[in-house]
Write a protein that holds these residues in place. Structure first.
Motif, PDB file in Angstrom:
ATOM      1  N   GLY A  43       0.819  -1.205   0.000  1.00  0.00           N
ATOM      2  CA  GLY A  43       0.000   0.000   0.000  1.00  0.00           C
ATOM      3  C   GLY A  43       0.852   1.253   0.000  1.00  0.00           C
ATOM      4  N   SER A  44       0.195   2.394   0.002  1.00  0.00           N
ATOM      5  CA  SER A  44       0.877   3.683  -0.033  1.00  0.00           C
ATOM      6  C   SER A  44       1.650   3.937   1.255  1.00  0.00           C
ATOM      7  N   SER A  80       0.210   4.618   5.411  1.00  0.00           N
ATOM      8  CA  SER A  80      -1.080   3.906   5.456  1.00  0.00           C
ATOM      9  C   SER A  80      -1.159   2.916   6.610  1.00  0.00           C
ATOM     10  N   ILE A 103      -5.141   0.256   3.034  1.00  0.00           N
ATOM     11  CA  ILE A 103      -5.759   1.395   2.345  1.00  0.00           C
ATOM     12  C   ILE A 103      -6.240   2.398   3.390  1.00  0.00           C
ATOM     13  N   TRP A 144      -1.216   6.987  -5.021  1.00  0.00           N
ATOM     14  CA  TRP A 144      -2.302   6.356  -4.260  1.00  0.00           C
ATOM     15  C   TRP A 144      -3.330   5.733  -5.212  1.00  0.00           C
ATOM     16  N   SER A 166      -2.144   2.597  -6.914  1.00  0.00           N
ATOM     17  CA  SER A 166      -2.130   1.506  -5.947  1.00  0.00           C
ATOM     18  C   SER A 166      -3.517   0.876  -5.822  1.00  0.00           C
ATOM     19  N   ILE A 167      -4.547   1.702  -5.758  1.00  0.00           N
ATOM     20  CA  ILE A 167      -5.917   1.183  -5.617  1.00  0.00           C
ATOM     21  C   ILE A 167      -6.344   0.439  -6.876  1.00  0.00           C
ATOM     22  N   THR A 174      -4.600  -2.832  -6.797  1.00  0.00           N
ATOM     23  CA  THR A 174      -5.182  -3.665  -5.741  1.00  0.00           C
ATOM     24  C   THR A 174      -6.488  -4.297  -6.188  1.00  0.00           C
ATOM     25  N   VAL A 209      -7.404  -6.779   1.506  1.00  0.00           N
ATOM     26  CA  VAL A 209      -7.129  -5.401   1.921  1.00  0.00           C
ATOM     27  C   VAL A 209      -7.563  -5.198   3.367  1.00  0.00           C
ATOM     28  N   PHE A 228      -8.679  -1.813   5.672  1.00  0.00           N
ATOM     29  CA  PHE A 228      -8.974  -0.383   5.617  1.00  0.00           C
ATOM     30  C   PHE A 228      -8.612   0.263   6.951  1.00  0.00           C
ATOM     31  N   CYS A 254     -10.783   9.904  -6.375  1.00  0.00           N
ATOM     32  CA  CYS A 254     -10.711   8.718  -5.509  1.00  0.00           C
ATOM     33  C   CYS A 254     -12.055   8.068  -5.205  1.00  0.00           C
ATOM     34  N   LEU A 277     -12.666   3.971  -4.834  1.00  0.00           N
ATOM     35  CA  LEU A 277     -13.127   3.326  -3.603  1.00  0.00           C
ATOM     36  C   LEU A 277     -14.462   2.617  -3.813  1.00  0.00           C
TER      37      LEU A 277
END
Length: 348
Positions: free
Chosen positions: A14-15, A18, A152, A183, A186-187, A190, A203, A205, A271, A275
Motif C-alpha cells: 500500500g501507499s 497507510s 488502504i 495512491w 495503488s488502488i 489492488t 485489503v 482499511f 478517488c 473506492l
C-alpha cells in the motif's frame, strides 16, 4: 476476506503513511506462527537489480542485504539492520549459509526471511514494503504461497501526511499530484489483484480499524491472531486523521487545514470512483469554488494516467514527471552498482 488463515509468507503493501509498519509491529507482538519483520523489506529495491554472475555474487548480495541499515521509527532517528535483530553470533552465520537452488534476488530475500522466521521460532514471515502490489505477480512466481495484504487509508490523510510529516514540502504542487497519482495507481492495482487472486490478496482499511469496524478486526484476528484490545489501543488518536470541519490532526495535538478546498475536491473526484470499486467509499464530495475548467483538465489528465493498463510503467512515468532529478539519480546509481558487480564478479 480470505476463507481461511492460509499458510505462507505475507507482504504488507500500500501507499506510504497507510499503517503498514504499525500492522507489522502488531504481528510481531502477537502470539502466532508468523514473524513480523519490523524493518522495511526492500524487495522492491533488490528485485530490479541486474546481478552479474548471480551464482558467484549471491553471497556478497546476501551480506549486503542483512547488513543494510533501515529506519526503525517514524521520526527516522533509529536505524538497524537485520543482523541487529539477531542476538546469537552462531545464528547470524546462518544467513550466509546459502543453498545452491537460489537463482535470483527475490528467492534470496525469501530465503533470508525464512531463516529470520525460524530464528524467531515461527513458521513464516510478514514484512512491509512500499507499493509491492505493483510487483506481486512477479514475486509470487518465486516465493511459494505468497500472500499480500494491502493497507488502504483515506487519501486525504495519506496525501497530507506524505506532504507534511517531515515539515512543509519544498514543492507543494508536485508533491500533491505525485502522491495522488501514486495512491490511485495503488488502488487500481489492488482491485485487479483482488479479482485475479482472491485466495492470496486482501485489503485492510485503516480508517475502519480506527472506527472499530468488527469485520476489519476479524480479518486481523483470523490472519495474525491479533487481539481486538491490541487493535483498539493501536488505532486511536491517529495523527493526520481528517475532519471536514477542523482539518488534519497534527502531532502537536492541534488541527490544521493542510490541503486547500480545491485539492480536497480533486482528491474526492478522483478517488471516490476507485473506492466504489471495492465498495468502501467513505468520502463525501464537496463543491469547489476553483476554476472548474482548469480542474476538469487536471482531473481528466490524472484519470488518463491511472486508467492505463501497465500500472508499473505509469508509476515510473509519474516519478520521472514530478521528480526527474531523483529518478535519473536512481538510474545512475543502479548503473554504477551494476558496473561494480561486474568488476567484482570478474575478480572472483
Amino acid at each position: 476476506m480470505l476463507n481461511t488463515r492460509i499458510k505462507g509468507p505475507w507482504i504488507i503493501g500500500g501507499s506510504g503513511r497507510s499503517g503498514k509498519t504499525t500492522l507489522v509491529n502488531l504481528i510481531e507482538n502477537s502470539e502466532n506462527e508468523i514473524a513480523g519483520f519490523p524493518l522495511e523489506l526492500l524487495i522492491n529495491v533488490y528485485d530490479k537489480q541486474y546481478i552479474a554472475n548471480f551464482k558467484k555474487n549471491k553471497r556478497h548480495l546476501a551480506n549486503e542485504y542483512i547488513c543494510r541499515t533501515r529506519y526503525l521509527d517514524v521520526e527516522r532517528k533509529i536505524k538497524k539492520s537485520l543482523l541487529d535483530l539477531i542476538n546469537s553470533e552462531n545464528s547470524k552465520k546462518k544467513f550466509l549459509q546459502l543453498p545452491n537452488n537460489i537463482l535470483n534476488s527475490i528467492q534470496l530475500i525469501d530465503w533470508i526471511m525464512s531463516v529470520y522466521a525460524n530464528e524467531m521460532n515461527c513458521e513464516s514471515w510478514a514484512a512491509f514494503d512500499l507499493h509491492p502490489e505493483f510487483k506481486f505477480e512477479k514475486y509470487s512466481k518465486f516465493i511459494s504461497n505468497l500472500n499480500m495484504l494491502i493497507m488502504i487509508r483515506d487519501p486525504r490523510e495519506v496525501i497530507a501526511e506524505i506532504m507534511f510529516w517531515r515539515g512543509k514540502p519544498k514543492n507543494h504542487i508536485r508533491k500533491f499530484y505525485h502522491s495522488l497519482i501514486s495512491w490511485s495507481l495503488s488502488i487500481k492495482t489492488t482491485f485487479r489483484l483482488m479479482k485475479k487472486y482472491p485466495e492470496n490478496v486482501d485489503v485492510i482499511f485503516f480508517n475502519n480499524l480506527v472506527n472499530k469496524d468488527k469485520n476489519e478486526y476479524k480479518k486481523l484476528r483470523t490472519y495474525f491472531n491479533i487481539s481486538d484490545d491490541d487493535i483498539e489501543k493501536t488505532f486511536k488518536n491517529i495523527y493526520y486523521s481528517y475532519n471536514d470541519n477542523e482539518g488534519h490532526l497534527l502531532p502537536s495535538g492541534n488541527s490544521k487545514k493542510l490541503l486547500s478546498d480545491d485539492e480536497l475536491s480533486i482528491i474526492e473526484t478522483i478517488c471516490m470512483p476507485l473506492l466504489n470499486q471495492i465498495e468502501k467509499n467513505y468520502i463525501n464530495q464537496r463543491i469547489s469554488s476553483a476554476n472548474k475548467t482548469d480542474r476538469l483538465f487536471i482531473e481528466k489528465l490524472i484519470l488518463f494516467f491511472i486508467n492505463q493498463n501497465n500500472h508499473n510503467s505509469i508509476r515510473n512515468l509519474n516519478e520521472f514527471i514530478f521528480f526527474p532529478k531523483k529518478f535519473i539519480k536512481r538510474i545512475y546509481t543502479n548503473l554504477k552498482k551494476i558496473l561494480r558487480q561486474i568488476i567484482y564478479s570478474s575478480k572472483i
